[in-house]
Design a protein around this motif. Sequence first.
Motif, PDB file in Angstrom:
ATOM      1  N   GLY A  23      28.365  36.900  80.744  1.00  0.00           N
ATOM      2  CA  GLY A  23      29.649  36.268  80.564  1.00  0.00           C
ATOM      3  C   GLY A  23      30.307  37.084  79.764  1.00  0.00           C
ATOM      4  N   ASP A  24      31.787  36.656  79.369  1.00  0.00           N
ATOM      5  CA  ASP A  24      32.724  37.281  78.535  1.00  0.00           C
ATOM      6  C   ASP A  24      32.666  36.490  77.242  1.00  0.00           C
ATOM      7  OD1 ASP A  24      34.010  34.809  78.622  1.00  0.00           O
ATOM      8  OD2 ASP A  24      35.558  35.839  79.870  1.00  0.00           O
ATOM      9  N   PHE A  25      33.291  36.941  76.077  1.00  0.00           N
ATOM     10  CA  PHE A  25      33.277  36.548  74.798  1.00  0.00           C
ATOM     11  C   PHE A  25      34.096  35.239  74.703  1.00  0.00           C
ATOM     12  CE2 PHE A  25      32.290  40.968  73.940  1.00  0.00           C
ATOM     13  CZ  PHE A  25      31.195  40.840  73.543  1.00  0.00           C
ATOM     14  N   ALA A  26      34.644  34.639  75.652  1.00  0.00           N
ATOM     15  CA  ALA A  26      35.827  33.515  75.456  1.00  0.00           C
ATOM     16  C   ALA A  26      35.142  32.384  74.896  1.00  0.00           C
ATOM     17  CB  ALA A  26      36.384  33.287  76.856  1.00  0.00           C
ATOM     18  N   PRO A  27      33.843  32.111  75.231  1.00  0.00           N
ATOM     19  CA  PRO A  27      33.095  30.835  74.665  1.00  0.00           C
ATOM     20  C   PRO A  27      33.085  30.855  73.044  1.00  0.00           C
ATOM     21  CG  PRO A  27      31.999  31.533  76.541  1.00  0.00           C
ATOM     22  CD  PRO A  27      32.958  32.708  76.229  1.00  0.00           C
ATOM     23  N   LEU A  28      33.220  32.276  72.512  1.00  0.00           N
ATOM     24  CA  LEU A  28      33.252  32.336  70.894  1.00  0.00           C
ATOM     25  C   LEU A  28      34.261  31.525  70.343  1.00  0.00           C
ATOM     26  CD1 LEU A  28      32.086  35.939  70.490  1.00  0.00           C
ATOM     27  CD2 LEU A  28      30.571  33.927  70.562  1.00  0.00           C
ATOM     28  N   ALA A  65      34.931  40.797  70.939  1.00  0.00           N
ATOM     29  CA  ALA A  65      34.298  39.553  70.388  1.00  0.00           C
ATOM     30  C   ALA A  65      35.154  38.909  69.038  1.00  0.00           C
ATOM     31  CB  ALA A  65      32.936  39.626  70.046  1.00  0.00           C
ATOM     32  N   ALA A  66      35.686  39.719  68.332  1.00  0.00           N
ATOM     33  CA  ALA A  66      36.335  39.391  67.272  1.00  0.00           C
ATOM     34  C   ALA A  66      37.852  38.853  67.623  1.00  0.00           C
ATOM     35  CB  ALA A  66      36.384  40.665  66.212  1.00  0.00           C
ATOM     36  N   GLN A  67      38.074  38.912  68.912  1.00  0.00           N
ATOM     37  CA  GLN A  67      39.342  38.363  69.205  1.00  0.00           C
ATOM     38  C   GLN A  67      39.253  36.958  69.397  1.00  0.00           C
ATOM     39  OE1 GLN A  67      40.856  39.937  73.111  1.00  0.00           O
ATOM     40  NE2 GLN A  67      40.315  42.188  72.235  1.00  0.00           N
ATOM     41  N   TYR A  68      38.060  36.246  69.203  1.00  0.00           N
ATOM     42  CA  TYR A  68      37.814  35.025  69.517  1.00  0.00           C
ATOM     43  C   TYR A  68      37.161  34.142  68.239  1.00  0.00           C
ATOM     44  CZ  TYR A  68      38.412  36.017  74.385  1.00  0.00           C
ATOM     45  OH  TYR A  68      39.135  36.462  75.499  1.00  0.00           O
ATOM     46  N   MET A  69      36.483  35.186  67.110  1.00  0.00           N
ATOM     47  CA  MET A  69      36.152  34.382  66.046  1.00  0.00           C
ATOM     48  C   MET A  69      36.439  35.611  64.997  1.00  0.00           C
ATOM     49  SD  MET A  69      32.191  34.427  66.792  1.00  0.00           S
ATOM     50  CE  MET A  69      31.946  33.951  64.844  1.00  0.00           C
ATOM     51  N   PRO A  70      36.278  35.310  63.678  1.00  0.00           N
ATOM     52  CA  PRO A  70      36.578  36.409  62.705  1.00  0.00           C
ATOM     53  C   PRO A  70      35.496  37.446  62.884  1.00  0.00           C
ATOM     54  CG  PRO A  70      36.753  34.304  61.738  1.00  0.00           C
ATOM     55  CD  PRO A  70      36.147  34.022  62.959  1.00  0.00           C
ATOM     56  N   LEU A  71      35.883  38.659  62.436  1.00  0.00           N
ATOM     57  CA  LEU A  71      34.838  39.633  62.441  1.00  0.00           C
ATOM     58  C   LEU A  71      33.806  39.667  61.296  1.00  0.00           C
ATOM     59  CD1 LEU A  71      33.829  42.592  63.404  1.00  0.00           C
ATOM     60  CD2 LEU A  71      35.518  43.647  61.626  1.00  0.00           C
TER      61      LEU A  71
END
Length: 368
Positions: free
Chosen positions: A280-285, A319-325
């Motif tokens: 799936g995508d990174f949205a759950p992050l 992925a960093a769009q949903y949580m800090p890099l």
Amino acid sequence: MKPPFRADHVGSLLRTQAVKENRLKWKKGEISAQELRAIEDAAILETVKKLESTGMKSITDGEFRRDYFHLDFLKELEGVSVTGGIEANPNAKVAEDGFKPPVLSVTGKLKHVKDIQVEDFKYLQSIVTQTPKVTIPSPTMIHFRGGRKSIDIHSYPDMDEFFHDLAAAYREEIDHLYQAGLRYLQLDDTNLAYLCDPKMRAAAAERGEDPNLLPKTYAALINSVIDNRPADLTIGIHLCRGNYRSTWFAEGGYEPVAEILFNEINVDAYFLEYDDERSGDFAPLRFVPAHKNVVLGIVSSKQKELENIDDLCRRIDEAAQYMPLENLCVSPQCGFSSTHHGNDMTHDDQWCKIELVVNTAIKVWGES
């Protein structure tokens, strides 16, 4: 830097030919356990040096002393039995070989009666210059596949007692590992990832389990094992959708378990498979709290084709769009040999993958 590291290693590595050949001799009774261990020691020493030379700071023994990532540990708990299992047909295609994993069942009271990983850890600790890491199966592995039916009703008429004894056995092993010097532990869990798959969820329901409640049950179980750990013991959990000779068993994004996974399981880090569309995508992050880390498994340990480093960097940015890099790291999506058979690649392929993980971390964060 405290683990997880910017470039991290999930666990298993392809066994050397010497380990594979002599483990078979040991099973046939042609060499002793002591002789096999000496051969394993030599292979682990050589492999650890190679792993450290890549710049990797997270160092395991490659799980060289195991046949399976989970069974070799779990069968050492009193009350656990391992039966059945159909060995793979080596002439068949990997995904069509009829392989079925051995069956775990609970046939008596669960107890920790001896140390399982302590001596293996002590040897690893004695040969590393970086951080030694131990991987053990998540305690959920005893429950999910068989559910209530796989647990002896006479030993455990009450499931609360089952979970209590299971957690106590795990706590004792982890405490002994800590006393031996371990500061970095990983729990390997297929079940939470399997609960992302509609087919797996349906199968759980057929066994009489509620797939919506199981993540909460498993969160409580894992927490009862780790909640009173020392402050300097880092614990991560790796979610896997199956890894047998490059074959996978489940698919589906993390959305069905994300809120519970990230907010109710009190680990420090999550090793998540993100090597292909099955994850799936990174949205759950977006559910990951600020004090936790995620290790993105975006380099495949199943396929030998080498990923493009610029593509990997772009995925990390996504992925960093949903949580800090700063809370992200990178790793292979799984080990390279969750069972002794190994995945479909050469040792050279494996080392190229590990070097790619390290180089990606350096390119994104300036460190490995």
